[in-house]
Design a protein around this motif. Structure first.
Motif: not given
Length: 324
Positions: A122-130, A141-144, A211-221
């Motif tokens: 689940a995600l929140a506050n992504t709809g209007d974030e430009t 595994q790819t949702l990010a 970036g942020f991999a949601v399922s793994d809770s892992l930040y990426t660069t």
């Protein structure tokens, strides 16, 4: 005997028909065999913002500026969700996705689902974030969350939240709770002018995640990106007029050390200050860096663990990788 045979034939046909329906539920469209289930979503804001402000800005004048900074960041460090994006995965594949206007810190939804095991993201506050988009949601595994693919971007406008929840088929016997947590953060520079004048101040942070991999809770660069800070002036309040500030909202730092560049303009002269911070900036956190302004536009750090590299008479045109 004939009537008995006819009855048995009808019974067999009816059983075959029911078996065919059950088979179609299993092998074809699972959604036809689902039910309505109640799922409750709660925003959990775990932040040090008030503690950081209280411990860093302590004099009467600083307290006046603290109110200005707190107001500036109130829309980011908030447990209010404007919208959500809900994905349910049966195995690795996306089974169901829906987006809702939330408009609250807690909301419940009745969602029509097949009763089976899910990995729920689940995600929140992504709809209007430009500055941040949701990508590759077809597979668990790819949702990010991905920042704009640019060398320079603006600060995030909202606090972005996410949740991971494994839902078992047996869980659908009662209401299901999903807790979302903040995934971005903020870094602020507070400058005490101490009687020195400046015509402008601007800056940016770098060495942060992209970036942020949601399922793994892992930040990426995936690239080197700088995030522009927004100016936070105390000029509108008399007690806070001696302060100037910057605030950048971004993903957490990728390492223990990160940089904050602050450029001070006095007339046609620019002074570039590169601040090196040797402690990580984590999700949900605010870090305040406090400085004194000198007459030449250079900054003196109040915190001796923060290094400052100064370039006097800096020329903006020489900074090729940053579009200010």
């Amino acid at each position: 005997m004939v009537k008995s045979s006819i009855f048995r034939l009808r019974t067999v046909l009816m059983l075959l028909s029911l078996l065919s329906l059950a088979t179609s539920c299993i092998d074809e469209d699972l959604s036809k065999c689902g039910s309505d289930y109640k799922i409750v979503y709660r925003m959990n804001l775990r932040t040090n913002m008030n503690v950081e402000i209280a411990q860093t800005l302590t004099t009467p004048e600083e307290l006046a500026y603290a109110d200005v900074l707190r107001q500036h960041l109130s829309g980011v460090f908030s447990d209010y969700a404007y919208d959500n994006d809900l994905s349910f995965y049966a195995g690795p594949e996306l089974f169901h996705n829906e987006k809702n206007k939330m408009g609250a810190s807690t909301a419940s939804y009745t969602i029509y689902l097949q009763r089976q095991d899910y990995r729920h993201l689940a995600l929140a506050n992504t709809g209007d974030e430009t500055q941040v988009s949701v990508s590759s949601k077809e597979h668990v595994q790819t949702l990010a969350l991905e920042q704009l693919a640019a060398d320079t971007i603006d600060s995030h406008h909202f606090g972005i939240f996410s949740a991971r929840r494994d839902i078992k088929a047996a869980d659908f016997g009662s209401d299901i709770d999903v807790n979302l947590y903040m995934q971005n953060c903020a870094a602020a520079v507070v400058i005490d002018r101490r009687g020195h004048s400046l015509d402008d101040v601007f800056g940016y942070v770098e060495d942060m995640s992209t970036g942020f991999a949601v399922s793994d809770s892992l930040y990426t660069t995936s690239r080197h990106t700088v995030v522009r800070a927004r100016r936070v002036s105390g000029a509108s309040r008399s007690a806070a007029q001696r302060f100037e500030g910057l605030a950048a909202v971004c993903f957490p730092s990728t390492a223990d050390t990160w940089r904050y560049t602050v450029v001070v303009r006095r007339g046609k002269t620019y002074t570039k200050n590169v601040l090196k911070v040797s402690s990580p900036l984590k999700a949900g956190q605010l870090r305040i860096l406090k400085f004194y302004l000198k007459e030449d536009g250079s900054l003196t750090s109040v915190d001796h663990t923060v290094g400052v590299s100064v370039e006097l008479n800096w020329k903006p045109a020489g900074e090729h990788n940053v579009e200010i």
